[in-house]
Write a protein that holds these residues in place. Structure first.
Motif, mmCIF file in Angstrom:
data_model
loop_
_atom_site.group_PDB
_atom_site.id
_atom_site.type_symbol
_atom_site.label_atom_id
_atom_site.label_comp_id
_atom_site.label_asym_id
_atom_site.label_seq_id
_atom_site.Cartn_x
_atom_site.Cartn_y
_atom_site.Cartn_z
ATOM 1 N N ASN A 1 50.407 42.093 44.953
ATOM 2 C CA ASN A 1 50.538 40.921 45.429
ATOM 3 C C ASN A 1 51.475 40.560 46.547
ATOM 4 N N GLU A 2 52.930 41.202 46.114
ATOM 5 C CA GLU A 2 53.841 41.387 46.823
ATOM 6 C C GLU A 2 53.856 42.107 48.201
ATOM 7 N N THR A 3 52.963 43.258 48.073
ATOM 8 C CA THR A 3 52.596 44.038 49.164
ATOM 9 C C THR A 3 51.742 43.250 50.098
ATOM 10 N N TYR B 1 57.652 44.065 36.184
ATOM 11 C CA TYR B 1 57.540 42.748 36.247
ATOM 12 C C TYR B 1 58.988 42.303 35.970
ATOM 13 N N THR C 1 51.703 42.119 40.091
ATOM 14 C CA THR C 1 52.573 41.505 41.165
ATOM 15 C C THR C 1 52.988 42.496 42.346
ATOM 16 N N ASP D 1 50.900 35.343 36.163
ATOM 17 C CA ASP D 1 51.491 36.757 36.371
ATOM 18 C C ASP D 1 51.880 37.154 35.242
ATOM 19 N N SER E 1 51.405 40.284 50.579
ATOM 20 C CA SER E 1 52.102 39.084 51.071
ATOM 21 C C SER E 1 53.010 39.537 52.105
ATOM 22 N N ALA E 2 53.527 41.014 52.217
ATOM 23 C CA ALA E 2 54.159 41.392 52.974
ATOM 24 C C ALA E 2 53.500 41.735 54.145
#
Length: 609
Positions: A357-359, A260, A354, A234, A361-362
């Motif tokens: 990626n966070e979106t 980040y 990221t 990352d 994973s949510a």
């Protein structure tokens, strides 16, 4: 108030010379604070010996065993006793303590370690025979032959056995091992072309806790690969290369995008002439470079290397050599701030990966029974099976309170090929949905426009200067002569931001003008705060921060408000302006202004892969 000294009137104290063992134990208190300090000293010695492979073995957090094996140039049998003598070194001749080109140079580490632990050194040069020497609690054994290949093996057992009180201040084995891990990672980033292997051999088991094989390529390629290995994918994917030089000071490395950012300063690594350091001037400069892209509770991530003439920096400030003192700290600070800001501006609208990626994973797709889809289900029950209606409402026929279709304007054919794509819809009267060639982009309209307005206001302030308002009666502030001199030394910098001060005799300072945009200002409180920053960091950005905070609030109130329905032309114009505006990938507080989702990721959410 302390009680009277009971020794008053007693015999006068006698000045005596301490023996070598006591001197070395005292020195060890400064050089070797914990096992990680011993590891740092031994690994740096290996690197100074031109080693290309360093292996470190640790037992019980370094309390019972620290073994460092390298393939460096080695030492002869005659060198070994001298290496254990205090202030004996091969790295300087003592004529110039400012011209330092190596990690170590004080000649204190090995004798200090031998004074508080059981130390054994085995070494061999390329054209010589192996030799070994041991020292325990400061007592040397005779040199004896040893069998090994070219290089050196330093083995330290029972650290602090000679000073058992120090053992009580050590933390758990796990905490000490983590500290050692951090030390090795910092040194591994400084030397990307060296192999590092850290092994935990506690309780008879051998477990590699960190490994970084030597990289190849040029310096930037090697460093990037090493950072990927040490800090993770990352960081490497979201780091910007830095390579600037000014007044013979060279700044290189990688700095991460603002989106980040981290919750603490755990990913800030700073090096001076290859040496890992902790310096408040450098940390303050790093913070200043991200000043208007991060909120105060977020911290930038960066790995930066400063190279300059060794005579312009003093590394002989502390025995641990982790602190430095620059001859021209202002030059170094301004180089970091301007270099990083230029790199962030060149990144344009780019946001960190990221965020997507966070979106993803949510997003929680519906859990199905063994991936049985609706079309595969058999109809059950007495009622009629579900049938799709003969006429369905198209996207274009949606009511005004729903998402609406947006056609691409005629002067932008193939807008999907642009980085932020072509606007297709606006939902919840704020979020713009844009289509790219291989995915979709979701834009926070208010946050994006706020950043665009803010950058325009900053550009106007830079071009036209900061308007100052003259005080009808100058405000006179009394302070010490030293404080007044410190403030007057930065008077020209303050004037650029609309704050005009001048000497008024003695320690008094006269405030003539204040920035007009700040309105009524408590000049004395501001100067005291600036003085605190100067004392702590060597520079002050307080006035600039206050001005930019005002501009940020103006930008927030002057930007597109949530709840306003935008036309297709407006949305596309916003996207195009984001693509050409520096730092538009994050709002004024460091939050992302858009999220990009690849089509492959979206299909994975629906189980289409």
């Amino acid at each position: 108030m302390s009680s009277p000294d009971p020794n008053i009137g007693a015999q006068r104290p006698v000045i005596r010379q301490l023996d070598d063992a006591a001197i070395n134990r005292i020195a060890a208190g400064e050089v070797v604070e914990r096992p990680a300090s011993a590891v740092k000293e031994l690994v740096e010695n290996a690197l100074d010996a031109k080693a290309t492979r360093v292996e470190i073995s640790i037992a019980d957090g370094g309390k019972t065993l620290i073994r460092v094996t390298d393939n460096g140039v080695g030492m002869t049998a005659d060198d070994l006793p001298l290496a254990l003598s205090r202030h004996a070194t091969s790295k300087i001749d003592g004529t110039d303590l400012l011209n330092i080109h190596s990690f170590g140079f004080r000649g204190e580490a090995l004798p200090s370690l031998g004074a508080v632990g059981r130390l054994t050194i085995r070494s061999r040069t390329a054209d010589g025979e192996g030799a070994e020497i041991s020292v325990s609690g400061g007592e040397h054994d005779a040199v004896r032959p040893a069998a090994l290949t070219t290089g050196t093996v330093v083995e330290l057992r029972d650290l602090f056995y000679a000073t058992p009180a120090r053992l009580k201040f050590l933390r758990t084995d796990r905490a000490e091992m983590q500290a050692i891990n951090d030390v090795i990672k910092r040194l591994a980033m400084a030397e990307p072309f060296v192999t590092f292997i850290l092994t935990d051999v506690s309780q008879g088991k051998s477990r590699v806790t960190f490994r970084a094989d030597a990289e190849t390529g040029d310096m930037f390629e090697g460093l990037h690969a090493r950072l990927r290995s040490v800090l993770g994918k990352d960081f490497a994917d979201n780091a910007l290369p830095i390579d600037v030089i000014r007044e013979d000071v060279h700044l290189t490395g990688y700095a991460a995008l603002p989106t980040y950012s981290r919750g603490s300063a755990v990913q800030q690594f700073l090096y001076v002439n290859g040496r890992p350091v902790r310096d408040k001037v450098l940390i303050g400069a790093l913070r200043g470079a991200y000043m208007d892209t991060l909120s105060r509770d977020r911290h930038p991530a960066a790995c930066l290397f400063i190279d300059l003439d060794p005579t312009r920096v003093d590394v002989n400030v502390h025995p641990a050599k982790s602190e430095v003192r620059f001859r021209d700290p202002g030059v170094v600070r301004s180089l970091i701030v301007s270099g990083l800001r230029a790199a962030l501006a060149d990144a344009g609208h780019r946001a960190s990966t990221t965020v997507a990626n966070e979106t993803l994973s949510a997003l929680q797709p519906e859990q199905t029974e063994g991936r049985v889809y609706q079309m595969d289900r058999q109809h059950r029950g007495n009622g009629p099976a579900y049938r799709a209606p003969e006429t369905t409402m198209g996207f274009a026929e949606m009511t005004p309170d729903m998402s609406g279709r947006v056609d691409v304007v005629d002067d932008e054919p193939r807008a999907e090929e642009r980085p932020l794509g072509a606007a297709r819809a606006q939902v919840h009267e704020n979020y713009i949905i844009a289509q790219t060639e291989n995915g979709i982009v979701i834009v926070d309209g208010h946050a994006a426009h706020e950043r665009l307005v803010y950058e325009k206001l900053k550009s106007q302030m830079a071009e036209n200067g900061v308007a100052a308002q003259a005080l009808l009666i100058p405000e006179i502030i009394e302070m010490s002569d030293g404080d007044a001199a410190q403030l007057l030394s930065v008077a020209d910098d303050l004037t650029r931001f609309g704050l005009t001060i001048e000497a008024f005799g003695g320690g008094a300072i006269a405030v003539r003008e204040t920035p007009a945009i700040l309105g009524e200002v408590n000049a004395e409180a501001m100067l005291r705060d600036i003085l605190d920053e100067l004392s702590d960091q060597g520079s002050s950005t307080l006035v600039q921060e206050k001005l930019e905070a005002i501009l940020s609030r103006v930008a927030c109130h002057g930007s597109i408000r949530t709840g306003r329905v935008m036309r297709g032309e407006e949305m596309n114009a916003l996207l195009r302006e984001m693509e050409t505006t520096p730092r538009s990938g994050q709002c004024n507080h460091g939050r992302p202004t858009y999220v990009e989702l690849k089509l492959t990721d979206i299909e994975r959410l629906f189980g289409r892969t």
